[in-house]
Scaffold this motif. Structure first.
Motif, PDB file in Angstrom:
ATOM      1  N   ASP A 268       0.809  -1.220   0.000  1.00  0.00           N
ATOM      2  CA  ASP A 268       0.000   0.000   0.000  1.00  0.00           C
ATOM      3  C   ASP A 268       0.842   1.270   0.000  1.00  0.00           C
ATOM      4  O   ASP A 268       0.312   2.379   0.095  1.00  0.00           O
ATOM      5  N   GLY A 269       2.164   1.122  -0.106  1.00  0.00           N
ATOM      6  CA  GLY A 269       3.041   2.290  -0.129  1.00  0.00           C
ATOM      7  C   GLY A 269       3.576   2.686   1.224  1.00  0.00           C
ATOM      8  O   GLY A 269       4.464   3.546   1.321  1.00  0.00           O
ATOM      9  N   SER A 270       3.071   2.087   2.294  1.00  0.00           N
ATOM     10  CA  SER A 270       3.579   2.389   3.634  1.00  0.00           C
ATOM     11  C   SER A 270       4.883   1.646   3.882  1.00  0.00           C
ATOM     12  O   SER A 270       5.261   0.751   3.112  1.00  0.00           O
ATOM     13  N   ALA A 271       5.561   2.014   4.949  1.00  0.00           N
ATOM     14  CA  ALA A 271       6.840   1.383   5.270  1.00  0.00           C
ATOM     15  C   ALA A 271       7.115   1.537   6.766  1.00  0.00           C
ATOM     16  O   ALA A 271       6.507   2.357   7.453  1.00  0.00           O
ATOM     17  N   VAL A 272       8.047   0.733   7.251  1.00  0.00           N
ATOM     18  CA  VAL A 272       8.507   0.849   8.621  1.00  0.00           C
ATOM     19  C   VAL A 272      10.010   0.598   8.617  1.00  0.00           C
ATOM     20  O   VAL A 272      10.508  -0.217   7.830  1.00  0.00           O
ATOM     21  N   GLY A 273      10.731   1.332   9.449  1.00  0.00           N
ATOM     22  CA  GLY A 273      12.174   1.168   9.471  1.00  0.00           C
ATOM     23  C   GLY A 273      12.752   1.458  10.838  1.00  0.00           C
ATOM     24  O   GLY A 273      12.070   1.974  11.728  1.00  0.00           O
TER      25      GLY A 273
ATOM     26  N   GLY B  85      16.378   7.057  18.324  1.00  0.00           N
ATOM     27  CA  GLY B  85      16.430   6.248  19.534  1.00  0.00           C
ATOM     28  C   GLY B  85      16.288   4.764  19.276  1.00  0.00           C
ATOM     29  O   GLY B  85      15.870   4.010  20.159  1.00  0.00           O
ATOM     30  N   SER B  86      16.626   4.318  18.066  1.00  0.00           N
ATOM     31  CA  SER B  86      16.538   2.912  17.663  1.00  0.00           C
ATOM     32  C   SER B  86      15.107   2.394  17.602  1.00  0.00           C
ATOM     33  O   SER B  86      14.880   1.205  17.455  1.00  0.00           O
ATOM     34  N   ARG B  87      14.117   3.282  17.722  1.00  0.00           N
ATOM     35  CA  ARG B  87      12.715   2.862  17.700  1.00  0.00           C
ATOM     36  C   ARG B  87      12.252   2.651  16.259  1.00  0.00           C
ATOM     37  O   ARG B  87      12.703   3.351  15.350  1.00  0.00           O
ATOM     38  N   PRO B  88      11.321   1.725  16.042  1.00  0.00           N
ATOM     39  CA  PRO B  88      10.717   1.575  14.711  1.00  0.00           C
ATOM     40  C   PRO B  88       9.982   2.860  14.345  1.00  0.00           C
ATOM     41  O   PRO B  88       9.318   3.461  15.184  1.00  0.00           O
ATOM     42  N   VAL B  89      10.107   3.295  13.096  1.00  0.00           N
ATOM     43  CA  VAL B  89       9.458   4.536  12.655  1.00  0.00           C
ATOM     44  C   VAL B  89       8.682   4.275  11.371  1.00  0.00           C
ATOM     45  O   VAL B  89       9.051   3.419  10.569  1.00  0.00           O
ATOM     46  N   SER B  90       7.602   5.031  11.186  1.00  0.00           N
ATOM     47  CA  SER B  90       6.804   4.920   9.963  1.00  0.00           C
ATOM     48  C   SER B  90       6.479   6.284   9.376  1.00  0.00           C
ATOM     49  O   SER B  90       5.843   6.374   8.330  1.00  0.00           O
ATOM     50  N   ASP B  91       6.927   7.356  10.040  1.00  0.00           N
ATOM     51  CA  ASP B  91       6.703   8.699   9.536  1.00  0.00           C
ATOM     52  C   ASP B  91       7.508   8.902   8.246  1.00  0.00           C
ATOM     53  O   ASP B  91       8.710   8.593   8.205  1.00  0.00           O
ATOM     54  N   PRO B  92       6.877   9.407   7.183  1.00  0.00           N
ATOM     55  CA  PRO B  92       7.571   9.570   5.898  1.00  0.00           C
ATOM     56  C   PRO B  92       8.868  10.372   5.987  1.00  0.00           C
ATOM     57  O   PRO B  92       9.844  10.067   5.300  1.00  0.00           O
TER      58      PRO B  92
END
Length: 292
Positions: A239-244, A251-258
């Protein structure tokens, strides 16, 4: 946490028998195993069997039966197969193996595996160790054995099994695009000894030849290196989203903000640009293998 291991004994109520303990912090896992336990107990009582009698019939001790029925121990597939047969459940208990399989690994790993199962692209840069998806079973065991504080044999088995279960990403249809960048040092550190390292290098060559996989090596001699901040991992979905995530950002946290993902993509893109090409990387791995 406990897992199948050598030296465990069936049929002895005092033995710590095969199976994994349920993580009390894993709410979904606790709910699934509690439901499975209640079903087994209901079928046993309906058959008019005592726990000890039932355990003897399926080849396990009474203590393990109580633990499974009480939702405190994750039953092995063989346990469910034998229970189904002995209790004449007509496949209803054996069918629970699928539910049990989904919670037998740590929640963190399950969540990662679920995301990998949905991803259409994976980008991963690793600097200290070979990426877990690329590791051989031997390499995994040697790597976990070297960590401090030391893991128990049971915990090691559980982590190895969980990591190996993620290999299904290479068999998916349609195939996802998988991109890996490895530091040169990860190819030369003889984790587990030279024989283990050789087989690990052979696996890299095998996976690197898959048409949907790109493995690139970052030479140690590279002067300008945007990957000194640590590992980078990005998963992209249909759907075009992502997580990294990255050790050196957020802070080594998972992020999904573009905006945050754009930073990770920029760093990873520069790392790939400065690494050896996929073709030259395989040649490099072959050379290291010849030197090992």
């Amino acid at each position: 946490m406990s897992v199948d291991g050598a030296g465990t004994q069936h049929g002895d109520g005092g033995a710590d028998e095969p199976g994994w303990d349920v993580d009390p912090d894993d709410e979904s896992g606790v709910a699934v195993i509690a439901t499975v336990g209640r079903q087994i107990k209901a079928w046993r009582e309906s058959a008019g069997m005592r726990a000890g009698e039932f355990g003897a019939a399926i080849g396990y001790g009474e203590d393990l039966v109580y633990k499974v029925e009480g939702g405190r121990r994750i039953p092995r597939p063989e346990f469910l197969d034998r229970a189904d047969e002995v209790l004449h459940a007509g496949g209803k208990l054996a069918a629970m193996k699928r539910d049990v399989a989904e919670v037998r690994y740590p929640k963190k790993v399950r969540d990662l595996a679920k995301m990998e199962a949905k991803a259409v692209e994976l980008e991963a840069y690793h600097h200290h160790n070979i990426n877990g998806l690329l590791q051989t079973e031997e390499h995994m065991r040697a790597l976990f054995a070297s960590w401090l504080p030391a893991y128990s044999a049971d915990d090691t088995e559980r982590m190895v099994a969980a990591r190996m279960a993620r290999w299904t990403i290479f068999d998916r249809d349609p195939l996802p695009a998988l991109s890996f960048v490895q530091e040169e040092v990860t190819l030369r550190r003889p984790v587990g000894g030279k024989a283990v390292l050789r087989r690990q290098l052979e696996r890299l060559l095998e996976i690197g030849k898959l048409r949907n996989v790109s493995i690139q090596i970052m030479p140690t001699r590279c002067e300008e290196h945007p990957g000194t901040g640590g590992l980078i991992e990005v998963l992209r979905f249909p759907d075009g989203s992502a997580v990294g995530r990255s050790e050196g950002a957020f802070g080594s946290r998972p992020v999904s903000d573009p905006k945050q993902l754009r930073i990770l993509s920029m760093r990873y893109g520069m790392i790939r640009a400065q690494a050896l090409t996929p073709r030259d990387s395989l040649i490099f791995v072959e050379r290291v293998l010849g030197e090992t």
